[in-house]
Design a protein around this motif. Structure first.
Motif, PDB file in Angstrom:
ATOM      1  N   ALA A  62       0.833  -1.205   0.000  1.00 32.50           N
ATOM      2  CA  ALA A  62       0.000   0.000   0.000  1.00 32.50           C
ATOM      3  C   ALA A  62       0.866   1.251   0.000  1.00 32.50           C
ATOM      4  O   ALA A  62       0.609   2.210  -0.752  1.00 32.50           O
ATOM      5  CB  ALA A  62      -0.934  -0.001   1.204  1.00 32.50           C
ATOM      6  N   LEU A  63       1.903   1.265   0.825  1.00 30.30           N
ATOM      7  CA  LEU A  63       2.808   2.408   0.860  1.00 30.30           C
ATOM      8  C   LEU A  63       3.525   2.598  -0.480  1.00 30.30           C
ATOM      9  O   LEU A  63       3.771   3.727  -0.914  1.00 30.30           O
ATOM     10  CB  LEU A  63       3.832   2.230   1.980  1.00 30.30           C
ATOM     11  N   THR A  64       3.857   1.495  -1.124  1.00 28.12           N
ATOM     12  CA  THR A  64       4.494   1.579  -2.444  1.00 28.12           C
ATOM     13  C   THR A  64       3.561   2.219  -3.458  1.00 28.12           C
ATOM     14  O   THR A  64       3.974   3.076  -4.251  1.00 28.12           O
ATOM     15  CB  THR A  64       4.922   0.179  -2.916  1.00 28.12           C
ATOM     16  N   VAL A  84      17.396   9.806  -5.086  1.00 31.56           N
ATOM     17  CA  VAL A  84      16.265   9.196  -4.387  1.00 31.56           C
ATOM     18  C   VAL A  84      16.756   8.369  -3.213  1.00 31.56           C
ATOM     19  O   VAL A  84      17.848   7.783  -3.241  1.00 31.56           O
ATOM     20  CB  VAL A  84      15.411   8.314  -5.325  1.00 31.56           C
ATOM     21  N   LEU A  85      15.921   8.315  -2.176  1.00 36.32           N
ATOM     22  CA  LEU A  85      16.227   7.567  -0.961  1.00 36.32           C
ATOM     23  C   LEU A  85      14.932   6.988  -0.428  1.00 36.32           C
ATOM     24  O   LEU A  85      13.891   7.646  -0.465  1.00 36.32           O
ATOM     25  CB  LEU A  85      16.851   8.508   0.087  1.00 36.32           C
ATOM     26  N   GLY A  86      14.976   5.761   0.072  1.00 36.04           N
ATOM     27  CA  GLY A  86      13.800   5.156   0.684  1.00 36.04           C
ATOM     28  C   GLY A  86      14.051   4.815   2.137  1.00 36.04           C
ATOM     29  O   GLY A  86      15.163   4.431   2.518  1.00 36.04           O
ATOM     30  N   GLU A  91      12.496   1.499   0.376  1.00 34.39           N
ATOM     31  CA  GLU A  91      13.656   1.334  -0.504  1.00 34.39           C
ATOM     32  C   GLU A  91      13.291   0.668  -1.827  1.00 34.39           C
ATOM     33  O   GLU A  91      13.933   0.921  -2.850  1.00 34.39           O
ATOM     34  CB  GLU A  91      14.752   0.541   0.202  1.00 34.39           C
ATOM     35  N   ILE A  92      12.286  -0.175  -1.834  1.00 31.92           N
ATOM     36  CA  ILE A  92      11.899  -0.817  -3.095  1.00 31.92           C
ATOM     37  C   ILE A  92      11.371   0.233  -4.067  1.00 31.92           C
ATOM     38  O   ILE A  92      11.754   0.264  -5.244  1.00 31.92           O
ATOM     39  CB  ILE A  92      10.860  -1.928  -2.845  1.00 31.92           C
ATOM     40  N   ALA A  93      10.491   1.107  -3.594  1.00 31.90           N
ATOM     41  CA  ALA A  93       9.975   2.168  -4.456  1.00 31.90           C
ATOM     42  C   ALA A  93      11.093   3.111  -4.895  1.00 31.90           C
ATOM     43  O   ALA A  93      11.113   3.565  -6.042  1.00 31.90           O
ATOM     44  CB  ALA A  93       8.876   2.948  -3.742  1.00 31.90           C
ATOM     45  N   ALA A  94      12.028   3.408  -3.989  1.00 25.96           N
ATOM     46  CA  ALA A  94      13.150   4.275  -4.352  1.00 25.96           C
ATOM     47  C   ALA A  94      13.992   3.645  -5.461  1.00 25.96           C
ATOM     48  O   ALA A  94      14.408   4.318  -6.412  1.00 25.96           O
ATOM     49  CB  ALA A  94      14.009   4.558  -3.126  1.00 25.96           C
ATOM     50  N   GLU A 104       5.359  -1.657 -11.642  1.00 24.30           N
ATOM     51  CA  GLU A 104       4.540  -2.835 -11.367  1.00 24.30           C
ATOM     52  C   GLU A 104       5.341  -3.884 -10.604  1.00 24.30           C
ATOM     53  O   GLU A 104       4.839  -4.506  -9.663  1.00 24.30           O
ATOM     54  CB  GLU A 104       4.006  -3.427 -12.672  1.00 24.30           C
ATOM     55  N   THR A 105       6.605  -4.060 -10.983  1.00 24.16           N
ATOM     56  CA  THR A 105       7.470  -5.000 -10.261  1.00 24.16           C
ATOM     57  C   THR A 105       7.676  -4.556  -8.827  1.00 24.16           C
ATOM     58  O   THR A 105       7.697  -5.379  -7.902  1.00 24.16           O
ATOM     59  CB  THR A 105       8.829  -5.129 -10.976  1.00 24.16           C
ATOM     60  N   ALA A 106       7.807  -3.253  -8.607  1.00 18.30           N
ATOM     61  CA  ALA A 106       7.968  -2.735  -7.248  1.00 18.30           C
ATOM     62  C   ALA A 106       6.766  -3.085  -6.385  1.00 18.30           C
ATOM     63  O   ALA A 106       6.911  -3.453  -5.210  1.00 18.30           O
ATOM     64  CB  ALA A 106       8.179  -1.225  -7.281  1.00 18.30           C
ATOM     65  N   CYS A 107       5.572  -2.987  -6.945  1.00 24.25           N
ATOM     66  CA  CYS A 107       4.358  -3.363  -6.206  1.00 24.25           C
ATOM     67  C   CYS A 107       4.391  -4.847  -5.849  1.00 24.25           C
ATOM     68  O   CYS A 107       4.051  -5.242  -4.721  1.00 24.25           O
ATOM     69  CB  CYS A 107       3.115  -3.048  -7.034  1.00 24.25           C
ATOM     70  N   GLU A 108       4.808  -5.682  -6.804  1.00 24.25           N
ATOM     71  CA  GLU A 108       4.867  -7.123  -6.570  1.00 24.25           C
ATOM     72  C   GLU A 108       5.915  -7.477  -5.514  1.00 24.25           C
ATOM     73  O   GLU A 108       5.656  -8.289  -4.610  1.00 24.25           O
ATOM     74  CB  GLU A 108       5.189  -7.836  -7.882  1.00 24.25           C
ATOM     75  N   LEU A 109       7.093  -6.867  -5.602  1.00 24.31           N
ATOM     76  CA  LEU A 109       8.156  -7.178  -4.646  1.00 24.31           C
ATOM     77  C   LEU A 109       7.804  -6.681  -3.251  1.00 24.31           C
ATOM     78  O   LEU A 109       8.150  -7.324  -2.250  1.00 24.31           O
ATOM     79  CB  LEU A 109       9.487  -6.574  -5.104  1.00 24.31           C
ATOM     80  N   SER A 110       7.122  -5.545  -3.165  1.00 23.95           N
ATOM     81  CA  SER A 110       6.715  -5.042  -1.853  1.00 23.95           C
ATOM     82  C   SER A 110       5.742  -6.003  -1.187  1.00 23.95           C
ATOM     83  O   SER A 110       5.834  -6.265   0.026  1.00 23.95           O
ATOM     84  CB  SER A 110       6.069  -3.658  -1.990  1.00 23.95           C
TER      85      SER A 110
END
Length: 306
Positions: A62-64, A84-86, A91-94, A104-110
């Protein structure tokens, strides 16, 4: 010079990101991807708030979605980051903003990260506490609360510093009984060696999904407290390392500001990061911080930076 900083767990609230999602289609699409990856309607969870939203397996994707939705809006308005920094889960979104993976991959990995961490926390229950004081005080708490580990190292000698300690419930309770130590509202022993089974579960997925060479702005990693490309460690390993190792968040912030940053944009709920940044900015009064928790704040940031 513009820095984008992605929020992690700790400042979430009911309704976060929904103002933008209702009026901006790309943000709504990110909520859809995150919901599919999590196996839950995350927009509905954000609407309701409460304990369900706080569950790590739902909160991280959700945060991602919230952060990347705000980033998409800013980019469409011509605002681009130089660095950028997370923060923790951010950090995944960053890394996605730096071009190491698709949104889309960032959402999946999160979602995968949240599930794996939740599984370990059920098997090895634990928590985290904040220790106020100098390095010496921090080390004293670690010595007296056996089986605990450092989760975030501040690095300073004043009583205003705050370090994070993580571990199993019994050890965390022992630490929390000491003066100047406060429990944190988290559901597991995050950033501790106890998370090693999560690293093992996620390793192959992260290795195949995260590209070593970014195609965007410089990404600052909390694993090393500096430019992610400087040490030769693969990007996936930097992301996975943060599951078991202490965050170097304050060192990372100092690195970001030392690059000549003039404007910091917090992507996602801003309260926790604004508080963390405050002490770093006291000596840099010209650095501006922009929040993105609502459409109004996003539009204000665009006006101020255009």
């Amino acid at each position: 010079m513009i820095a984008w900083v992605v929020a992690g767990q700790g400042a979430e609230h009911a309704g976060m990101g929904l103002d933008l999602a209702r009026s901006y289609a790309p943000a709504g699409e990110l909520w859809k991807w995150s919901s599919e990856a999590a196996g839950k309607d995350l927009r509905a969870l954000s609407e309701r708030g409460g304990r369900a939203l706080m569950k790590t397996q739902y909160l991280q994707p959700a945060l991602t979605a919230v952060a990347l939705g705000a980033a998409s809006f800013l980019r469409e308005e011509g605002i681009e980051p130089d660095i950028v920094l997370g923060h923790s889960a951010g950090e995944i979104a960053a890394a996605a903003l730096a071009g190491h993976m698709t949104f889309e991959t960032a959402c999946e990995l999160s979602a995968s990260r949240g599930r794996a961490m939740r599984k370990v926390a059920r098997a090895r229950p634990g928590g985290m506490v904040a220790v106020r004081g100098s390095d010496e005080r921090f080390l004293q708490v670690l010595r007296e609360a056996r089986s605990c580990a450092g989760a975030a190292y501040d690095g300073g000698q004043t009583t205003e510093n705050t370090h994070l300690v993580t571990g199993e419930h019994a050890a965390v309770r022992a630490a929390a009984s000491q003066e100047g130590v406060s429990p944190l509202p988290v559901s597991g022993p995050w950033h501790s060696p106890l998370m090693e089974p999560a690293v093992e579960e996620l390793h192959s997925r992260f290795q195949s999904a995260v590209e070593d060479e970014g195609k965007g702005p410089k990404w600052v990693s909390n694993e090393i407290g500096g430019d992610a490309s400087s040490g030769g460690t693969p990007a996936a390993e930097l992301l996975l390392g943060q599951l078991t190792n202490p965050m170097k968040l304050h060192q990372s912030i100092e690195f970001v500001l030392a690059q000549g940053t003039t404007d910091v944009i917090v992507l996602g709920p801003h309260h926790a990061l604004s508080h963390i940044f405050k002490r770093h900015l006291d000596e840099r009064p010209t650095v501006r911080v922009h929040n993105t928790s609502s459409m109004h704040q996003l539009q204000t940031a665009v006006r101020e930076l255009s």
